[in-house]
Design a protein around this motif. Structure first.
Motif, PDB file in Angstrom:
ATOM      1  N   ARG A 182      24.847  -6.922   0.393  1.00 14.87           N
ATOM      2  CA  ARG A 182      24.283  -5.592   0.130  1.00 14.87           C
ATOM      3  C   ARG A 182      23.874  -5.479  -1.339  1.00 14.87           C
ATOM      4  N   ASP A 183      22.631  -5.096  -1.551  1.00 15.48           N
ATOM      5  CA  ASP A 183      22.079  -4.871  -2.895  1.00 15.48           C
ATOM      6  C   ASP A 183      22.113  -6.105  -3.791  1.00 15.48           C
ATOM      7  N   ASP A 184      22.281  -7.296  -3.247  1.00 14.81           N
ATOM      8  CA  ASP A 184      22.315  -8.532  -4.038  1.00 14.81           C
ATOM      9  C   ASP A 184      20.884  -9.034  -4.248  1.00 14.81           C
ATOM     10  N   ARG A 185      20.422  -8.992  -5.460  1.00 14.05           N
ATOM     11  CA  ARG A 185      19.049  -9.407  -5.778  1.00 14.05           C
ATOM     12  C   ARG A 185      18.940 -10.901  -6.058  1.00 14.05           C
ATOM     13  N   ASN A 186      20.040 -11.625  -5.985  1.00 12.40           N
ATOM     14  CA  ASN A 186      20.021 -13.065  -6.236  1.00 12.40           C
ATOM     15  C   ASN A 186      20.093 -13.881  -4.952  1.00 12.40           C
ATOM     16  N   VAL A 187      19.870 -13.223  -3.821  1.00 12.68           N
ATOM     17  CA  VAL A 187      19.912 -13.920  -2.540  1.00 12.68           C
ATOM     18  C   VAL A 187      18.617 -13.642  -1.784  1.00 12.68           C
ATOM     19  N   GLN A 188      18.184 -14.606  -1.022  1.00 10.04           N
ATOM     20  CA  GLN A 188      17.011 -14.458  -0.157  1.00 10.04           C
ATOM     21  C   GLN A 188      17.442 -14.892   1.240  1.00 10.04           C
ATOM     22  N   ILE A 189      17.474 -13.960   2.176  1.00  9.90           N
ATOM     23  CA  ILE A 189      17.847 -14.259   3.548  1.00  9.90           C
ATOM     24  C   ILE A 189      16.576 -14.616   4.321  1.00  9.90           C
ATOM     25  N   HIS A 190      16.613 -15.732   5.011  1.00  9.14           N
ATOM     26  CA  HIS A 190      15.483 -16.169   5.829  1.00  9.14           C
ATOM     27  C   HIS A 190      15.869 -16.002   7.296  1.00  9.14           C
ATOM     28  N   VAL A 191      15.364 -14.932   7.895  1.00  6.44           N
ATOM     29  CA  VAL A 191      15.653 -14.646   9.298  1.00  6.44           C
ATOM     30  C   VAL A 191      14.712 -15.503  10.142  1.00  6.44           C
ATOM     31  N   LEU A 192      15.299 -16.272  11.052  1.00  6.32           N
ATOM     32  CA  LEU A 192      14.525 -17.210  11.870  1.00  6.32           C
ATOM     33  C   LEU A 192      14.757 -16.956  13.348  1.00  6.32           C
ATOM     34  N   ASN A 193      13.677 -16.830  14.090  1.00  3.28           N
ATOM     35  CA  ASN A 193      13.767 -16.833  15.546  1.00  3.28           C
ATOM     36  C   ASN A 193      13.015 -18.059  16.041  1.00  3.28           C
ATOM     37  N   VAL A 194      13.661 -18.792  16.950  1.00  3.48           N
ATOM     38  CA  VAL A 194      13.034 -19.976  17.537  1.00  3.48           C
ATOM     39  C   VAL A 194      12.819 -19.709  19.021  1.00  3.48           C
ATOM     40  N   GLN A 195      11.603 -19.841  19.441  1.00  6.10           N
ATOM     41  CA  GLN A 195      11.243 -19.672  20.844  1.00  6.10           C
ATOM     42  C   GLN A 195      11.011 -21.058  21.447  1.00  6.10           C
ATOM     43  N   GLU A 196      11.698 -21.332  22.545  1.00  4.54           N
ATOM     44  CA  GLU A 196      11.512 -22.619  23.223  1.00  4.54           C
ATOM     45  C   GLU A 196      10.368 -22.517  24.213  1.00  4.54           C
ATOM     46  N   LEU A 197       9.496 -23.517  24.193  1.00  2.89           N
ATOM     47  CA  LEU A 197       8.417 -23.580  25.175  1.00  2.89           C
ATOM     48  C   LEU A 197       9.002 -23.946  26.533  1.00  2.89           C
ATOM     49  N   PRO A 198       8.526 -23.332  27.585  1.00  2.00           N
ATOM     50  CA  PRO A 198       9.018 -23.689  28.916  1.00  2.00           C
ATOM     51  C   PRO A 198       8.771 -25.172  29.190  1.00  2.00           C
ATOM     52  N   THR A 199       9.749 -25.829  29.764  1.00  2.38           N
ATOM     53  CA  THR A 199       9.612 -27.262  30.044  1.00  2.38           C
ATOM     54  C   THR A 199       8.863 -27.513  31.344  1.00  2.38           C
ATOM     55  N   LEU A 200       8.584 -26.458  32.082  1.00  2.00           N
ATOM     56  CA  LEU A 200       7.922 -26.622  33.374  1.00  2.00           C
ATOM     57  C   LEU A 200       6.402 -26.531  33.298  1.00  2.00           C
ATOM     58  N   ILE A 201       5.839 -26.458  32.088  1.00  3.29           N
ATOM     59  CA  ILE A 201       4.385 -26.377  31.960  1.00  3.29           C
ATOM     60  C   ILE A 201       3.797 -27.742  32.282  1.00  3.29           C
ATOM     61  N   ASP A 202       2.935 -27.770  33.285  1.00  4.32           N
ATOM     62  CA  ASP A 202       2.268 -28.995  33.705  1.00  4.32           C
ATOM     63  C   ASP A 202       1.291 -29.425  32.612  1.00  4.32           C
ATOM     64  N   PRO A 203       1.263 -30.715  32.252  1.00  2.00           N
ATOM     65  CA  PRO A 203       0.353 -31.165  31.198  1.00  2.00           C
ATOM     66  C   PRO A 203      -1.121 -30.952  31.531  1.00  2.00           C
ATOM     67  N   TRP A 204      -1.422 -30.707  32.803  1.00  2.00           N
ATOM     68  CA  TRP A 204      -2.809 -30.502  33.206  1.00  2.00           C
ATOM     69  C   TRP A 204      -3.209 -29.033  33.191  1.00  2.00           C
ATOM     70  N   VAL A 205      -2.289 -28.172  32.784  1.00  2.00           N
ATOM     71  CA  VAL A 205      -2.594 -26.737  32.714  1.00  2.00           C
ATOM     72  C   VAL A 205      -3.634 -26.515  31.620  1.00  2.00           C
ATOM     73  N   ASP A 206      -4.521 -25.618  31.893  1.00  2.00           N
ATOM     74  CA  ASP A 206      -5.594 -25.289  30.958  1.00  2.00           C
ATOM     75  C   ASP A 206      -5.020 -24.916  29.589  1.00  2.00           C
ATOM     76  N   ALA A 207      -5.638 -25.391  28.539  1.00  2.00           N
ATOM     77  CA  ALA A 207      -5.168 -25.158  27.167  1.00  2.00           C
ATOM     78  C   ALA A 207      -5.110 -23.672  26.835  1.00  2.00           C
ATOM     79  N   THR A 208      -5.995 -22.877  27.410  1.00  2.00           N
ATOM     80  CA  THR A 208      -5.970 -21.436  27.117  1.00  2.00           C
ATOM     81  C   THR A 208      -4.713 -20.782  27.691  1.00  2.00           C
ATOM     82  N   VAL A 209      -4.222 -21.299  28.809  1.00  2.00           N
ATOM     83  CA  VAL A 209      -2.986 -20.775  29.394  1.00  2.00           C
ATOM     84  C   VAL A 209      -1.806 -21.103  28.476  1.00  2.00           C
TER      85      VAL A 209
END
Length: 154
Positions: free
Chosen positions: A38-65
């Motif tokens: 709280r109120d610490d100006r000597n720290v930088q917090i890097h909030v990270l969200n990681v989204q996993e790509l579905p593993t079931l996407i067929d390699p032949w699926v259209d690139a726009t999809v």
């Protein structure tokens, strides 16, 4: 998503990575960081969200999809990191927001190294799949992959 800078970073700041997935455990980690820095100006917090790509996407699926799926995942991740940002803003904790696609433990460890973080603070239980029960939790994988200390918050 590129980094959303919500403060003015300085080179001498301590950098801490805060993975966030919206789970109760990750909310507790955000609250822990907000209270600790709280109120610490000597720290930088890097909030990270990681989204996993579905593993079931067929390699032949259209690139726009595939591109549409990636856009939806990024939008979902942006919404999540903004939740964490509100808590950090209330405590006047300097922070930046990041959203990436990939395997969660790998991206967390790589991002901590890329940013130059001195530590990672994360929840012990996320919104992982049932397979995490058999393969080990994301938090434990991060502990093994990261080259910096990892603080786990229940």
């Amino acid at each position: 998503m590129a980094r959303l800078d919500t403060s003015s970073p300085e080179n001498s700041m301590r950098k801490i990575l805060l993975p966030y997935d919206g789970s109760t455990s990750s909310q507790h980690a955000v609250r822990y960081v907000a209270d600790k820095f709280r109120d610490d100006r000597n720290v930088q917090i890097h909030v990270l969200n990681v989204q996993e790509l579905p593993t079931l996407i067929d390699p032949w699926v259209d690139a726009t999809v595939i591109q549409k799926v990636q856009q939806e995942l990024n939008a979902s991740g942006e919404k999540l990191v903004m939740e964490a940002a509100r808590t950090l803003q209330e405590s006047a904790v300097p922070h930046q927001l990041h959203v990436h696609l990939g395997l969660v433990p790998d991206v967390i460890a790589k991002e901590a190294e890329s940013i130059g973080c001195e530590s990672i603070v994360m929840g012990t239980r996320g919104r992982g799949t049932f397979s995490g029960f058999f393969l080990g939790s994301t938090a434990m994988k991060v502990v093994h992959l990261a080259h910096v200390p990892v603080t786990l918050v229940k």
